[in-house]
Design a protein around this motif. Structure first.
Motif, PDB file in Angstrom:
ATOM      1  N   VAL A 234       0.831  -1.200   0.000  1.00 21.25           N
ATOM      2  CA  VAL A 234       0.000   0.000   0.000  1.00 21.25           C
ATOM      3  C   VAL A 234       0.870   1.256   0.000  1.00 21.25           C
ATOM      4  N   VAL A 235       1.913   1.255   0.836  1.00 15.45           N
ATOM      5  CA  VAL A 235       2.827   2.402   0.885  1.00 15.45           C
ATOM      6  C   VAL A 235       3.520   2.576  -0.464  1.00 15.45           C
ATOM      7  N   ILE A 236       3.932   1.452  -1.076  1.00 10.44           N
ATOM      8  CA  ILE A 236       4.582   1.517  -2.390  1.00 10.44           C
ATOM      9  C   ILE A 236       3.627   2.094  -3.428  1.00 10.44           C
ATOM     10  N   SER A 237       2.367   1.655  -3.385  1.00 11.83           N
ATOM     11  CA  SER A 237       1.370   2.157  -4.330  1.00 11.83           C
ATOM     12  C   SER A 237       1.190   3.666  -4.173  1.00 11.83           C
ATOM     13  N   LEU A 238       1.197   4.140  -2.930  1.00 10.35           N
ATOM     14  CA  LEU A 238       1.059   5.577  -2.686  1.00 10.35           C
ATOM     15  C   LEU A 238       2.308   6.335  -3.133  1.00 10.35           C
ATOM     16  N   LEU A 239       3.478   5.712  -2.948  1.00  8.87           N
ATOM     17  CA  LEU A 239       4.723   6.338  -3.401  1.00  8.87           C
ATOM     18  C   LEU A 239       4.712   6.540  -4.913  1.00  8.87           C
ATOM     19  N   ILE A 240       4.199   5.539  -5.637  1.00  5.14           N
ATOM     20  CA  ILE A 240       4.161   5.626  -7.095  1.00  5.14           C
ATOM     21  C   ILE A 240       3.333   6.825  -7.546  1.00  5.14           C
ATOM     22  N   LEU A 241       2.280   7.159  -6.777  1.00  3.43           N
ATOM     23  CA  LEU A 241       1.442   8.295  -7.146  1.00  3.43           C
ATOM     24  C   LEU A 241       2.213   9.610  -7.109  1.00  3.43           C
ATOM     25  N   LEU A 242       3.295   9.655  -6.338  1.00  3.33           N
ATOM     26  CA  LEU A 242       4.112  10.867  -6.286  1.00  3.33           C
ATOM     27  C   LEU A 242       4.803  11.144  -7.621  1.00  3.33           C
ATOM     28  N   GLU A 243       4.802  10.140  -8.507  1.00  4.32           N
ATOM     29  CA  GLU A 243       5.350  10.350  -9.847  1.00  4.32           C
ATOM     30  C   GLU A 243       4.615  11.467 -10.575  1.00  4.32           C
ATOM     31  N   VAL A 244       3.310  11.596 -10.326  1.00  2.14           N
ATOM     32  CA  VAL A 244       2.498  12.566 -11.067  1.00  2.14           C
ATOM     33  C   VAL A 244       2.930  14.009 -10.771  1.00  2.14           C
ATOM     34  N   GLY A 262      -6.478  24.403 -14.699  1.00  2.00           N
ATOM     35  CA  GLY A 262      -7.435  23.315 -14.552  1.00  2.00           C
ATOM     36  C   GLY A 262      -6.784  21.945 -14.614  1.00  2.00           C
ATOM     37  N   VAL A 263      -5.663  21.833 -15.344  1.00  4.26           N
ATOM     38  CA  VAL A 263      -4.945  20.558 -15.417  1.00  4.26           C
ATOM     39  C   VAL A 263      -4.406  20.189 -14.037  1.00  4.26           C
ATOM     40  N   TYR A 264      -3.902  21.179 -13.310  1.00  2.00           N
ATOM     41  CA  TYR A 264      -3.374  20.918 -11.976  1.00  2.00           C
ATOM     42  C   TYR A 264      -4.504  20.593 -10.990  1.00  2.00           C
ATOM     43  N   LEU A 265      -5.662  21.224 -11.188  1.00  2.00           N
ATOM     44  CA  LEU A 265      -6.828  20.892 -10.359  1.00  2.00           C
ATOM     45  C   LEU A 265      -7.243  19.438 -10.598  1.00  2.00           C
ATOM     46  N   GLY A 266      -7.339  19.061 -11.889  1.00  2.00           N
ATOM     47  CA  GLY A 266      -7.695  17.680 -12.214  1.00  2.00           C
ATOM     48  C   GLY A 266      -6.667  16.695 -11.698  1.00  2.00           C
ATOM     49  N   LEU A 267      -5.391  17.058 -11.809  1.00  2.00           N
ATOM     50  CA  LEU A 267      -4.308  16.219 -11.313  1.00  2.00           C
ATOM     51  C   LEU A 267      -4.474  15.964  -9.807  1.00  2.00           C
ATOM     52  N   THR A 268      -4.812  17.018  -9.073  1.00  2.00           N
ATOM     53  CA  THR A 268      -4.999  16.887  -7.625  1.00  2.00           C
ATOM     54  C   THR A 268      -6.168  15.969  -7.297  1.00  2.00           C
ATOM     55  N   LEU A 269      -7.276  16.128  -8.004  1.00  2.00           N
ATOM     56  CA  LEU A 269      -8.444  15.272  -7.771  1.00  2.00           C
ATOM     57  C   LEU A 269      -8.126  13.803  -8.062  1.00  2.00           C
ATOM     58  N   ILE A 270      -7.388  13.573  -9.153  1.00  2.00           N
ATOM     59  CA  ILE A 270      -7.008  12.203  -9.502  1.00  2.00           C
ATOM     60  C   ILE A 270      -6.133  11.588  -8.414  1.00  2.00           C
ATOM     61  N   LEU A 271      -5.160  12.352  -7.936  1.00  2.00           N
ATOM     62  CA  LEU A 271      -4.249  11.849  -6.917  1.00  2.00           C
ATOM     63  C   LEU A 271      -4.970  11.523  -5.617  1.00  2.00           C
ATOM     64  N   ILE A 272      -5.842  12.410  -5.175  1.00  2.00           N
ATOM     65  CA  ILE A 272      -6.577  12.157  -3.923  1.00  2.00           C
ATOM     66  C   ILE A 272      -7.454  10.919  -4.077  1.00  2.00           C
ATOM     67  N   GLY A 273      -8.143  10.823  -5.208  1.00  2.00           N
ATOM     68  CA  GLY A 273      -9.008   9.667  -5.447  1.00  2.00           C
ATOM     69  C   GLY A 273      -8.229   8.368  -5.514  1.00  2.00           C
ATOM     70  N   LEU A 274      -7.096   8.377  -6.226  1.00  2.00           N
ATOM     71  CA  LEU A 274      -6.296   7.161  -6.351  1.00  2.00           C
ATOM     72  C   LEU A 274      -5.653   6.775  -5.019  1.00  2.00           C
TER      73      LEU A 274
END
Length: 292
Positions: A234-244, A262-274
């Motif tokens: 789980v920690v590794i999966s969350l670390l991978i999200l930092l790639e974005v 808006g791209v950065y807003l969408g990026l933030t929403l995607i990261l929180i959701g993932l």
């Protein structure tokens, strides 16, 4: 030391997108040489340590490895093409929807997601819509890149699902060699079919391709696989999200890319959701094999 290695791994995978976007070579060629280089790097270790295992492969293991390689080839073909059409920030964020695809495929297979996972998926999908909406207003080229990045996420999900199956009977080293080898073979065939040259690039382009291979393959996902011994999936999966955000920052610094807000807003929403999906999924992947 663990924190230091994790930082190097995140920087490695984060550099992948900006490096490929900056490489003056066709997308299929970049994807081919990256995977061929990865296979060449791991071959000596696999042949030295796993020679008996590789000689005793069953027909089913060969077939599943070939299918995984084909899915990985399709992923790279779509995602590297996306990097040439839209911003690194958008392409990197949208390709991470592979986790959403994994959950959807699991649902088809009878695995019901939890309420928290569904909420995370909804949040991420809203982020996808935000990015796509802003890119649609920007240009048709950017929206095509967004679509390719999402398609790359689907193929990445299929690769992970097939890979998890074949990894039940194959070691990491043997599987990685087979998968990268098959992937490179399929990409070479696609390049030949579409008349894409695999050579004749500038010295700078070759250096960037080599840098991508080292950054993503050695300093990125290989280190993340190593860290699975001391960190939870789980920690590794969350670390991978930092790639974005890492890729977006590097693209801004070195490529001068400044997508709409808006791209950065969408990026933030995607990261929180993932992040919600990754932490609440009932089953986390046993290996971090997909090299962005």
């Amino acid at each position: 030391m663990t924190v230091f290695l994790a930082l190097i791994a995140v920087l490695g995978v984060s550099a992948s997108g900006p490096l490929m976007a900056a490489t003056a070579a066709p997308a299929l060629a970049i994807a081919f040489w990256r995977n061929a280089g990865g296979a060449a790097l791991i071959a000596p270790f696999a042949l030295a340590r796993n020679r008996t295992e590789l000689r005793g492969l069953s027909g089913r293991q060969w077939l599943l490895s070939a299918i995984a390689g084909a899915m990985l080839a399709a992923h790279f073909a779509a995602w590297v093409s996306a990097l040439k059409l839209t911003s690194v920030a958008a392409a990197t964020a949208l390709v991470t929807t592979q986790l959403i695809w994994v959950v959807l495929i699991d649902r088809i297979r009878g695995v019901k997601p939890t309420t928290a996972v569904l909420a995370g998926m909804a949040l991420s999908i809203s982020g996808v819509l935000v990015i796509s909406g802003f890119d649609f207003a920007l240009s048709s080229r950017a929206i095509t890149g967004d679509a390719l990045a999402i398609l790359g996420g689907l193929f990445a999900a299929l690769y992970l699902l097939v890979g998890n199956e074949v990894r039940k009977t194959l070691s990491t080293t043997a599987y990685t060699l087979l998968c990268y080898g098959f992937c490179a073979g399929f990409l070479a065939a696609a390049s030949l079919a579409f008349g894409v040259s695999l050579a004749g690039f500038s010295t700078k382009a070759w250096l960037l391709i080599a840098a991508v291979t080292v950054a993503a393959q050695l300093l990125g996902h290989s280190l993340l696989n190593h860290l699975l011994a001391v960190m939870s999936p789980v920690v590794i999966s969350l670390l991978i999200l930092l790639e974005v955000p890492g890729a977006a920052l590097l693209a801004g610094l070195f490529l001068g890319q400044t997508p709409p807000w808006g791209v950065y807003l969408g990026l933030t929403l995607i990261l929180i959701g993932l992040a919600i999906v990754a932490s609440r999924r009932q089953e986390a992947p046993a290996e971090v094999m997909l090299a962005e």
